[in-house]
Design an enzyme around this catalytic site. Structure first.
Site, PDB file in Angstrom:
ATOM      1  N   LYS A 193       0.841  -1.203   0.000  1.00 30.32           N
ATOM      2  CA  LYS A 193       0.000   0.000   0.000  1.00 30.32           C
ATOM      3  C   LYS A 193       0.871   1.245   0.000  1.00 30.32           C
ATOM      4  O   LYS A 193       2.055   1.229   0.361  1.00 30.32           O
ATOM      5  CB  LYS A 193      -0.920   0.014   1.227  1.00 30.32           C
ATOM      6  CG  LYS A 193      -0.206  -0.024   2.585  1.00 30.32           C
ATOM      7  CD  LYS A 193       0.290   1.291   3.117  1.00 30.32           C
ATOM      8  CE  LYS A 193       0.938   1.154   4.486  1.00 30.32           C
ATOM      9  NZ  LYS A 193       1.620   2.400   4.932  1.00 30.32           N
ATOM     10  N   ASP A 237      -2.483  -1.554  10.522  1.00 29.43           N
ATOM     11  CA  ASP A 237      -2.797  -1.571   9.097  1.00 29.43           C
ATOM     12  C   ASP A 237      -3.566  -2.811   8.675  1.00 29.43           C
ATOM     13  O   ASP A 237      -4.093  -2.868   7.554  1.00 29.43           O
ATOM     14  CB  ASP A 237      -1.504  -1.498   8.271  1.00 29.43           C
ATOM     15  CG  ASP A 237      -0.828  -0.143   8.339  1.00 29.43           C
ATOM     16  OD1 ASP A 237      -1.483   0.825   8.781  1.00 29.43           O
ATOM     17  OD2 ASP A 237       0.350  -0.054   7.949  1.00 29.43           O
TER      18      ASP A 237
END
Length: 305
Positions: A16, A148
Site C-alpha cells: 500500500k 494496518d
C-alpha cells in the site's frame, strides 16, 4: 464441522501507499490519532495456505529473493503465524496449516508488507478452516495485531475496498471510490526504518495546525475522480520530518524525485519507501529508468489499485 482434506487457498497480499497521512495528536495510550488515505498498488506478496490435520502446527516457508527474505522470521514471531494462531484461538480449533509465503514487498519500507501478509493469512485461514466468518470479524482480529491489518483484510477480501480512509489507530476503515491505473513510481532505498522509531521521533510541530483543512478527504475526492493533478496537491505525510531526522539520506531520494518531473512525491507511511505520481505510465517508466541511474534504491513503476 468436518475438515476438507488438504483444502488450499492462494491469495495475493498487496503493498500500500499512504497518499495522505495526517497525525491529529497523541492519544492517552501513547499512540497517535491518525487520518490517512491508503490505497494498494501492483506490488504483491503471494500467500498459499493449506489446511492440515487437527493437532498439526502452523508452519511457514519463505520464498523470494535473499534481500527480501533475509531476517524475516518463520517462527511464532512472524505476523502470518501470529495471525493464524489468533484465528485458531478465536475459533477454538486445533486445525493446523502449512503456509508458503513468496516475498516481493520489502520490509521496513512503509508499504505494509507484513501487515498485508497477516491479513491474507486471516482471510485464507478462515477459508481453508471453513469458518464462514464475515470480513468484519477478521478485521477485528487483525486490529489486535497491527494498525494496518484491518485495511488489508478489507482490501484482500473485496477488490472494491482497495482504497480507504483510515482513522483512530487504523482500526476505523471507510472504503472510498478509486480509479484504477493511476501511475506511480516507488523507490525502496537500501536502508529501512522502524515504524516505532519514526513515531518515537515525531514532534508536535510536525503536525501543528492540522485541525484546519482535511487533506485526507481532499485526497480521497481526487482519487475517486482519477484527478492526478488534484491528488498531487493533497499529498501530505506528517511522519516524513521524523523519518528524515532518523535517516537524513532520504533527502537525496527527495531531490532525485524533484529531478524526474513527477506531479508530486513523498514518503509512504513511516518509510523508507518513497513514491511519486505521474500522469501516464510511459512517463512513470521513463522516470523509473532515470531513478535507477541515480542509484537511490530499488525502483518500480506500477499503478494504484
Amino acid at each position: 464441522m468436518p475438515l476438507s482434506a488438504s483444502l488450499t487457498c492462494r491469495l495475493d497480499a498487496p503493498a500500500k501507499l499512504n497518499l495522505c497521512l495526517e497525525l491529529l495528536g497523541r492519544r492517552d495510550d501513547g499512540f497517535h490519532h491518525l487520518r490517512s488515505l491508503m490505497a494498494t498498488i501492483g506490488l504483491r506478496d503471494t500467500l498459499r495456505v493449506t489446511a492440515e490435520a487437527p493437532g498439526s502446527p502452523v508452519t511457514l516457508k519463505l520464498l523470494g529473493a535473499p534481500h527480501l527474505t533475509r531476517g524475516v522470521p518463520t517462527d511464532g514471531s512472524n505476523l502470518v503465524v501470529r495471525a493464524l494462531e489468533s484465528l485458531r484461538q478465536e475459533a477454538q480449533i486445533d486445525r493446523g496449516a502449512s503456509v508458503q509465503l513468496t516475498k516481493r514487498v520489502p520490509s521496513q519500507a512503509g508499504l505494509g508488507g507484513g501487515s498485508s501478509d497477516a491479513a491474507a493469512a486471516l482471510v485464507a485461514g478462515a477459508h481453508v478452516w471453513e469458518l464462514g466468518w464475515p470480513r468484519e470479524r477478521l478485521m477485528e482480529i487483525g486490529g489486535r495485531l497491527g494498525s494496518d491489518i484491518p485495511f488489508f483484510v478489507a482490501a484482500i477480501a473485496d477488490r472494491r475496498r482497495r482504497a480507504a480512509v483510515v482513522a483512530g489507530r487504523g482500526e476505523q476503515v471507510t472504503p472510498t471510490p478509486w480509479v484504477a491505473g493511476l501511475p506511480v513510481v516507488v523507490v525502496k532505498p537500501a536502508g529501512g526504518l522502524s515504524t516505532a522509531a519514526v513515531y518515537g521521533r515525531c514532534q508536535p510541530e510536525d503536525y501543528a495546525g492540522v485541525e484546519g483543512r482535511d487533506r485526507t478527504n481532499d485526497a480521497a475526492t481526487a482519487l475517486a475522480s482519477g484527478d492526478w493533478r488534484r491528488l498531487a496537491t493533497t499529498l501530505r505525510n506528517h511522519l516524513q520530518p521524523a523519518a528524515v531526522r532518523l535517516a537524513p539520506w532520504l533527502e537525496g531520494v527527495r531531490r532525485a524525485f524533484d529531478r524526474c518531473g513527477c506531479a508530486g512525491h513523498q514518503l509512504s507511511g513511516s518509510g523508507s519507501a518513497y513514491f511519486g505520481l505521474f500522469p501516464t505510465m510511459s512517463e512513470a517508466r521513463r522516470a523509473a529508468v532515470r531513478l535507477r541511474a541515480l542509484r537511490v534504491g530499488q525502483t518500480l513503476a506500477t499503478t494504484i489499485g
